[in-house]
Design an enzyme around this catalytic site. Structure first.
Site, mmCIF file in Angstrom:
data_model
loop_
_atom_site.group_PDB
_atom_site.id
_atom_site.type_symbol
_atom_site.label_atom_id
_atom_site.label_comp_id
_atom_site.label_asym_id
_atom_site.label_seq_id
_atom_site.Cartn_x
_atom_site.Cartn_y
_atom_site.Cartn_z
ATOM 1 N N TYR A 250 28.586 38.543 58.159
ATOM 2 C CA TYR A 250 28.938 37.807 56.942
ATOM 3 C C TYR A 250 30.104 36.848 57.226
ATOM 4 C CZ TYR A 250 26.448 41.537 54.319
ATOM 5 O OH TYR A 250 25.535 42.429 53.830
ATOM 6 N N ASN B 51 36.881 53.063 56.597
ATOM 7 C CA ASN B 51 35.439 53.007 56.919
ATOM 8 C C ASN B 51 35.064 54.049 57.969
ATOM 9 O OD1 ASN B 51 35.977 50.300 55.734
ATOM 10 N ND2 ASN B 51 33.825 49.972 56.259
ATOM 11 N N ARG C 182 29.621 37.671 51.806
ATOM 12 C CA ARG C 182 29.513 38.529 50.611
ATOM 13 C C ARG C 182 30.451 37.964 49.533
ATOM 14 N NH1 ARG C 182 31.549 44.518 51.856
ATOM 15 N NH2 ARG C 182 29.374 44.982 52.311
ATOM 16 N N ASP D 169 21.862 66.344 39.499
ATOM 17 C CA ASP D 169 22.715 65.187 39.255
ATOM 18 C C ASP D 169 24.120 65.643 38.846
ATOM 19 O OD1 ASP D 169 23.824 62.787 38.249
ATOM 20 O OD2 ASP D 169 21.849 62.085 37.632
ATOM 21 N N THR E 179 38.126 56.299 48.700
ATOM 22 C CA THR E 179 38.082 55.244 49.718
ATOM 23 C C THR E 179 39.360 54.408 49.714
ATOM 24 O OG1 THR E 179 36.970 53.138 50.194
ATOM 25 C CG2 THR E 179 36.807 53.916 47.963
ATOM 26 N N ILE F 63 28.428 61.159 54.969
ATOM 27 C CA ILE F 63 29.635 61.957 55.247
ATOM 28 C C ILE F 63 29.437 63.395 54.770
ATOM 29 C CG2 ILE F 63 32.142 62.124 54.962
ATOM 30 C CD1 ILE F 63 32.140 59.101 54.336
ATOM 31 N N GLU G 71 39.234 51.333 49.745
ATOM 32 C CA GLU G 71 38.908 50.060 49.093
ATOM 33 C C GLU G 71 39.544 49.934 47.712
ATOM 34 O OE1 GLU G 71 34.906 48.691 49.674
ATOM 35 O OE2 GLU G 71 34.657 49.926 51.459
#
Ligand code: NAD
Ligand code: TYD
Length: 355
Positions: free
Chosen positions: A215, A187, A290, A57, A132, A11, A134
């Site tokens: 899955y 997503n 999963r 980093d 996200t 992204i 999620e």
């Protein structure tokens, strides 16, 4: 000038390319180049003076402070993360380090920099954290889609680490007044998607004559958004979002995984038929599920639509066809990723120091 983290990933690289196509404001792109970072994604802007790439980093607070001191940065757009749920199940450590500690270091450096700005620059500054859907957990079939007010219920080490980062970002606004924005997107799919994720993996495996692994029963639902609709939403939130607010981003495209893969197979059958006349769908194979697999994600995108006037341009059908075409037209990119050739290129240029 803006600082983008993770701008060599899926992204992030789409965001960098789209940002420079939409305007002229330069970017400092900070990316440590893990396995998911690929400078070939940015080949189209090689030599463009508006793009300064820094290999480093986000956990390195001194490096971030130096970048903020040396460049006139007015906003940070934070994409860098470990992003693959299956990897977080096999080894969560890197997710804790990058997604939580890295976000904390970035916030600390931003806070120090921001506190010393003039009052005009202070109120114009933004820290946009890309997260996200999620973090909200799993929906049952009859639940309404996730709104910004939903309770956080992360179920995987990945989503838990993103949830922790979201909380830190929120706290820096509440406690210190840092002008933060958080986006929680569904997503994504599209160009430069690393072929460990469902859609690029299935396109790659289909063309290689390998099984397309589904899955469990394949009836898990994800809400798919074309990546360029996501990058446009992030630009819009950066431009007009209210500090301290969270915006859910999604395209109202809920699909069971099995339907996504069957659609891919149908488009591949049309665009790149197999020599023996059989369908790619014959390669679909159901495999072990999963652990802790979330059943359904869905985004209620009404807030960003009403408050900021953003709407996706692509439907699932148009976006997925573009994506299949992109992979067919960029087989060299896919081959380089699959063979690890892109790592050799990075190591030649930067030394083999990254994970
Ligand atoms: P990606 O895995 O493709 O890319 C991540 C990038 O971050 C890579 O270039 C990697 O090198 C870099 N990176 C990782 N650790 C770093 C560190 N410690 N320091 C500097 N750079 C580091 O991920 P993506 O799919 O492009 O996701 C980008 C962001 O969007 C993530 O924060 C993710 O949680 C979020 N998101 C992704 C999706 C999706 O569907 N992919 C959906 C919603 C939100
Ligand atoms: P993925 O692309 O890994 O994204 P996320 O887990 O963050 O949603 O997976 C999308 C969906 O596809 C998810 O329900 C898991 C499923 N999936 C498969 O069925 N087979 C696969 O090989 C992969 C990678 C994912």
């Amino acid at each position: 000038m803006i600082l983008v983290t993770g701008g060599a990933g899926f992204i992030g690289s789409n965001f960098v390319l789209d940002w420079l196509a939409a305007g002229n404001e330069p970017i400092v792109n900070l990316d440590v180049l893990t396995y998911a970072g690929n400078l070939q994604n940015l080949e189209a802007i090689a030599g463009d003076g508006r793009h300064i790439f820094v290999r480093g980093d986000i956990c390195d607070g001194d490096l971030i402070a130096t970048l903020l001191r040396e460049h006139p940065i007015r906003a940070i757009v934070h994409f860098a993360a470990e992003s693959h749920v299956d990897r977080s199940i096999h080894g969560p450590e890197d997710f804790i380090q990058t997604n939580i500690v890295g976000t904390f270091r970035l916030l600390e450096a931003a806070r120090g920099h921001w506190a010393a700005l003039s009052s005009d620059a202070k109120s114009a500054f933004r820290f946009l954290h890309v997260s996200t859907d999620e973090v909200y957990g799993s929906l049952s079939p009859s639940d309404p889609p996730f709104a910004e007010t939903n309770q956080y219920q992360p179920n995987s080490p990945y989503s838990a680490s993103k949830a922790a980062a979201d909380h830190l970002v929120r706290s820096y606004h509440h406690t210190y007044g840092l002008p933060v924005l958080t986006t929680n997107c569904s997503n994504n799919y599209g160009p430069f998607h690393f072929p460990e994720k469902l859609i690029p993996l299935c396109i790659h495996n289909a063309l290689a004559g390998k099984p397309l692994p589904i899955y469990g029963d394949g009836m898990q639902i994800r809400d798919w958004l074309y990546v360029k609709d996501h990058t446009a939403a992030v630009r819009r939130v950066l431009e007009a979002g209210t500090p301290g607010e969270t915006y859910n981003i999604g395209g109202w495209n809920e699909k069971p995984n099995i339907d996504v893969v069957k659609t891919l197979c149908r488009i591949l059958d049309e665009e790149h038929p197999k020599a023996d006349g059989t369908s790619y769908a014959d390669q679909i194979t159901f495999v072990k599920d999963r652990p802790g697999h979330d059943r359904r994600y869905a985004i209620d995108a009404r807030k960003i639509e009403a408050a900021l006037g953003w709407k996706p341009v692509e439907t699932f059908e148009t976006g997925i066809r573009k994506t299949v075409r992109w992979y067919l037209d960029h087989q060299e990119w896919v081959a380089n990723v699959a063979s690890g050739g892109y790592r050799d290129w990075i190591n030649t240029h930067y030394g083999a120091t990254s994970t």
